[in-house]
Scaffold this motif. Structure first.
Motif, short mmCIF file in Angstrom:
data_model
loop_
_atom_site.label_atom_id
_atom_site.label_comp_id
_atom_site.label_asym_id
_atom_site.label_seq_id
_atom_site.Cartn_x
_atom_site.Cartn_y
_atom_site.Cartn_z
N TYR A 59 3.56 -4.15 -0.46
CA TYR A 59 4.34 -4.27 0.77
C TYR A 59 3.37 -4.19 1.94
O TYR A 59 2.42 -3.41 1.91
CB TYR A 59 5.35 -3.12 0.88
CG TYR A 59 6.21 -2.95 -0.35
CD1 TYR A 59 5.74 -2.25 -1.45
CD2 TYR A 59 7.49 -3.50 -0.40
CE1 TYR A 59 6.52 -2.09 -2.59
CE2 TYR A 59 8.27 -3.34 -1.53
CZ TYR A 59 7.79 -2.64 -2.61
OH TYR A 59 8.56 -2.50 -3.73
N TYR A 60 3.64 -4.99 2.97
CA TYR A 60 2.76 -5.02 4.13
C TYR A 60 3.55 -5.03 5.43
O TYR A 60 4.64 -5.61 5.51
CB TYR A 60 1.89 -6.28 4.10
CG TYR A 60 0.93 -6.33 2.93
CD1 TYR A 60 1.26 -7.00 1.77
CD2 TYR A 60 -0.31 -5.70 3.02
CE1 TYR A 60 0.38 -7.04 0.70
CE2 TYR A 60 -1.20 -5.73 1.95
CZ TYR A 60 -0.83 -6.40 0.78
OH TYR A 60 -1.71 -6.43 -0.27
N ASP A 62 4.13 -6.54 9.05
CA ASP A 62 3.97 -7.92 9.51
C ASP A 62 2.65 -8.12 10.25
O ASP A 62 2.05 -9.20 10.18
CB ASP A 62 5.13 -8.29 10.43
CG ASP A 62 6.44 -8.47 9.68
OD1 ASP A 62 7.50 -8.43 10.33
OD2 ASP A 62 6.40 -8.64 8.45
N SER A 63 2.19 -7.09 10.93
CA SER A 63 0.99 -7.21 11.75
C SER A 63 -0.28 -7.41 10.92
O SER A 63 -1.30 -7.85 11.46
CB SER A 63 0.83 -5.98 12.64
OG SER A 63 0.75 -4.80 11.84
N LYS A 65 -0.07 -8.70 7.47
CA LYS A 65 0.21 -9.61 6.36
C LYS A 65 -0.70 -10.83 6.43
O LYS A 65 -0.87 -11.44 7.47
CB LYS A 65 1.68 -10.02 6.42
CG LYS A 65 2.26 -10.44 5.09
CD LYS A 65 3.77 -10.61 5.22
CE LYS A 65 4.47 -9.30 5.42
NZ LYS A 65 5.95 -9.44 5.45
#
Length: 123
Positions: A59-60, A62-63, A65
């Motif tokens: 999981y990441y 958004d900033s 990814k």
């Protein structure tokens, strides 16, 4: 009980790369979800990435990814954060964290923390 020791921070120019490591002690490392958070002065600790015990689900934020990759080696009891295409806004103290529950973006959900390592990205 799990003890976590961060390493690998440093100073890098924008566009560069760094790899952070987090070595864990304890016999049940593979039971834990591992995560990375970061924090700058005056702000709350921010979720960066998390990985389940199997290493197959990640999981990441958004900033990060597409630029950062979290991985783990259960045999070595170590989790990594490969950071590429670094930006000045990535500058922060980075912390690894561990928890037996499900992956979460909420720092308060994690029971164990490393001591943090500084990452500084210059423009």
């Amino acid at each position: 009980q799990v003890q976590l020791v961060n390493s690998g921070g440093g100073f890098v120019q924008a566009g560069g790369s760094l790899r952070l490591s987090c070595a864990a002690s304890g016999r049940t490392f593979r039971d834990y979800v591992m995560a990375w958070f970061r924090q700058v002065p005056g702000k709350e600790r921010e979720f960066v990435a998390a990985i389940r015990w199997s290493g197959t689900t990640t999981y990441y934020a958004d900033s990060v990814k597409g630029r950062f990759t979290i991985s783990r080696d259960n045999a070595k009891k170590t989790v990594y954060l490969q950071m590429n295409s670094l930006k000045p806004e990535d500058t922060a103290v980075y912390y690894c964290a561990a928890d037996r529950g499900d992956p979460s973006e909420i720092a308060g959900r994690y029971d164990y923390w490393g001591q943090g390592t500084q990452v500084t990205v210059s423009s």
